[in-house]
Design a protein around this motif. Structure first.
Motif, mmCIF file in Angstrom:
data_model
loop_
_atom_site.group_PDB
_atom_site.id
_atom_site.type_symbol
_atom_site.label_atom_id
_atom_site.label_comp_id
_atom_site.label_asym_id
_atom_site.label_seq_id
_atom_site.Cartn_x
_atom_site.Cartn_y
_atom_site.Cartn_z
ATOM 1 N N ALA A 8 47.221 43.104 46.070
ATOM 2 C CA ALA A 8 46.491 43.480 44.849
ATOM 3 C C ALA A 8 44.985 43.422 45.089
ATOM 4 O O ALA A 8 44.241 44.293 44.612
ATOM 5 C CB ALA A 8 46.891 42.573 43.696
ATOM 6 N N LEU A 9 44.526 42.417 45.819
ATOM 7 C CA LEU A 9 43.097 42.320 46.138
ATOM 8 C C LEU A 9 42.654 43.522 46.959
ATOM 9 O O LEU A 9 41.636 44.154 46.653
ATOM 10 C CB LEU A 9 42.800 41.030 46.913
ATOM 11 N N ARG A 10 43.406 43.849 47.981
ATOM 12 C CA ARG A 10 43.046 44.983 48.848
ATOM 13 C C ARG A 10 42.967 46.291 48.071
ATOM 14 O O ARG A 10 42.122 47.134 48.358
ATOM 15 C CB ARG A 10 44.046 45.105 50.004
ATOM 16 N N LYS A 11 43.847 46.463 47.108
ATOM 17 C CA LYS A 11 43.830 47.679 46.278
ATOM 18 C C LYS A 11 42.679 47.661 45.276
ATOM 19 O O LYS A 11 42.260 48.707 44.787
ATOM 20 C CB LYS A 11 45.151 47.827 45.530
ATOM 21 N N SER A 12 42.184 46.466 44.957
ATOM 22 C CA SER A 12 41.175 46.323 43.895
ATOM 23 C C SER A 12 39.743 46.244 44.411
ATOM 24 O O SER A 12 38.806 46.563 43.682
ATOM 25 C CB SER A 12 41.471 45.054 43.079
ATOM 26 N N TRP A 13 39.551 45.768 45.647
ATOM 27 C CA TRP A 13 38.190 45.665 46.169
ATOM 28 C C TRP A 13 37.507 47.020 46.112
ATOM 29 O O TRP A 13 38.072 48.044 46.487
ATOM 30 C CB TRP A 13 38.205 45.182 47.607
ATOM 31 N N SER A 14 36.280 47.015 45.647
ATOM 32 C CA SER A 14 35.514 48.254 45.547
ATOM 33 C C SER A 14 34.034 47.900 45.407
ATOM 34 O O SER A 14 33.670 46.725 45.377
ATOM 35 C CB SER A 14 35.973 49.071 44.334
ATOM 36 N N GLN A 97 31.241 41.723 38.349
ATOM 37 C CA GLN A 97 32.111 41.869 39.520
ATOM 38 C C GLN A 97 33.371 41.006 39.369
ATOM 39 O O GLN A 97 34.479 41.453 39.673
ATOM 40 C CB GLN A 97 31.350 41.487 40.788
ATOM 41 N N TYR A 98 33.173 39.782 38.887
ATOM 42 C CA TYR A 98 34.302 38.862 38.702
ATOM 43 C C TYR A 98 35.288 39.402 37.675
ATOM 44 O O TYR A 98 36.490 39.453 37.916
ATOM 45 C CB TYR A 98 33.775 37.488 38.291
ATOM 46 N N ARG A 99 34.788 39.835 36.528
ATOM 47 C CA ARG A 99 35.660 40.369 35.472
ATOM 48 C C ARG A 99 36.425 41.597 35.976
ATOM 49 O O ARG A 99 37.612 41.765 35.706
ATOM 50 C CB ARG A 99 34.855 40.751 34.232
ATOM 51 N N TYR A 100 35.714 42.476 36.695
ATOM 52 C CA TYR A 100 36.351 43.682 37.221
ATOM 53 C C TYR A 100 37.501 43.318 38.155
ATOM 54 O O TYR A 100 38.632 43.803 37.992
ATOM 55 C CB TYR A 100 35.338 44.569 37.964
ATOM 56 N N LEU A 101 37.220 42.464 39.151
ATOM 57 C CA LEU A 101 38.243 42.137 40.139
ATOM 58 C C LEU A 101 39.417 41.407 39.486
ATOM 59 O O LEU A 101 40.577 41.733 39.744
ATOM 60 C CB LEU A 101 37.666 41.297 41.282
ATOM 61 N N LYS A 102 39.124 40.470 38.626
ATOM 62 C CA LYS A 102 40.197 39.717 37.959
ATOM 63 C C LYS A 102 41.081 40.651 37.129
ATOM 64 O O LYS A 102 42.317 40.596 37.213
ATOM 65 C CB LYS A 102 39.612 38.619 37.079
ATOM 66 N N THR A 103 40.471 41.533 36.369
ATOM 67 C CA THR A 103 41.227 42.475 35.539
ATOM 68 C C THR A 103 42.116 43.365 36.394
ATOM 69 O O THR A 103 43.295 43.572 36.082
ATOM 70 C CB THR A 103 40.266 43.328 34.682
ATOM 71 N N GLN A 104 41.569 43.906 37.485
ATOM 72 C CA GLN A 104 42.329 44.808 38.351
ATOM 73 C C GLN A 104 43.510 44.097 39.007
ATOM 74 O O GLN A 104 44.626 44.624 39.048
ATOM 75 C CB GLN A 104 41.422 45.421 39.427
ATOM 76 N N TYR A 106 45.025 41.244 38.106
ATOM 77 C CA TYR A 106 46.015 40.842 37.114
ATOM 78 C C TYR A 106 46.857 42.042 36.684
ATOM 79 O O TYR A 106 48.069 41.927 36.509
ATOM 80 C CB TYR A 106 45.338 40.201 35.892
ATOM 81 N N LYS A 107 46.223 43.194 36.514
ATOM 82 C CA LYS A 107 46.937 44.410 36.120
ATOM 83 C C LYS A 107 47.973 44.776 37.181
ATOM 84 O O LYS A 107 49.128 45.068 36.864
ATOM 85 C CB LYS A 107 45.924 45.550 35.933
ATOM 86 N N LEU A 108 47.572 44.749 38.455
ATOM 87 C CA LEU A 108 48.486 45.105 39.547
ATOM 88 C C LEU A 108 49.627 44.100 39.693
ATOM 89 O O LEU A 108 50.728 44.456 40.108
ATOM 90 C CB LEU A 108 47.724 45.222 40.867
ATOM 91 N N LEU A 109 49.369 42.852 39.358
ATOM 92 C CA LEU A 109 50.396 41.809 39.436
ATOM 93 C C LEU A 109 51.272 41.763 38.191
ATOM 94 O O LEU A 109 52.250 41.023 38.128
ATOM 95 C CB LEU A 109 49.766 40.438 39.665
ATOM 96 N N GLY A 110 50.879 42.536 37.155
ATOM 97 C CA GLY A 110 51.624 42.529 35.910
ATOM 98 C C GLY A 110 51.488 41.222 35.152
ATOM 99 O O GLY A 110 52.394 40.783 34.452
ATOM 100 N N LYS A 111 50.324 40.580 35.309
ATOM 101 C CA LYS A 111 50.070 39.297 34.654
ATOM 102 C C LYS A 111 49.105 39.476 33.491
ATOM 103 O O LYS A 111 48.215 40.312 33.555
ATOM 104 C CB LYS A 111 49.437 38.288 35.636
#
Length: 114
Positions: A8-14, A97-104, A106-111
């Motif tokens: 999920a991190l790898r897909k979200s880093w930007s 940056q923190y809010r963006y990464l956390k949101t992405q 969590y979304k990918l993990l379905g949490k």
């Protein structure tokens, strides 16, 4: 779960999670923000090591070192495992940056975000 978090991190880093991000090195500059999000999900502690580039942040989970952004470095890290915390790790990022990464992630993990 750790593998799912890493994927999920790898897909979200930007560029939205680190101004140092690049297509060639997506993990670049992601250590502080990543260590915060990982701690949110998996718990544990935040540690740091001083490198040529400056402080590098990562996690200790169940007594094991977990460095989810180590792939940004073309060399093996000599870990110093210096105690750190969320305040220090947050100095390496910002709220946007923190809010963006956390949101992405969590979304990918379905949490649901806490």
């Amino acid at each position: 779960m750790e593998k799912d978090v890493l994927n999920a991190l790898r897909k979200s880093w930007s560029i939205q999670s680190s101004s140092k991000w690049s297509v060639d090195s997506p993990a670049k500059g992601q250590c502080g923000v990543t260590s915060l999000v990982v701690q949110d999900i998996l718990g544990g502690e935040i540690r740091k090591t001083f490198l040529e580039e400056g402080w590098h942040f990562y996690n200790i989970i169940n007594g094991e070192r977990k460095d989810f952004s180590e792939e940004q470095f073309p060399y093996l890290i000599d870990y110093q495992d210096i105690d750190s915390n969320r305040v220090e790790a947050f100095q390496d990022t910002n709220d946007s940056q923190y809010r963006y990464l956390k949101t992405q992630v969590y979304k990918l993990l379905g949490k649901a975000e806490n």
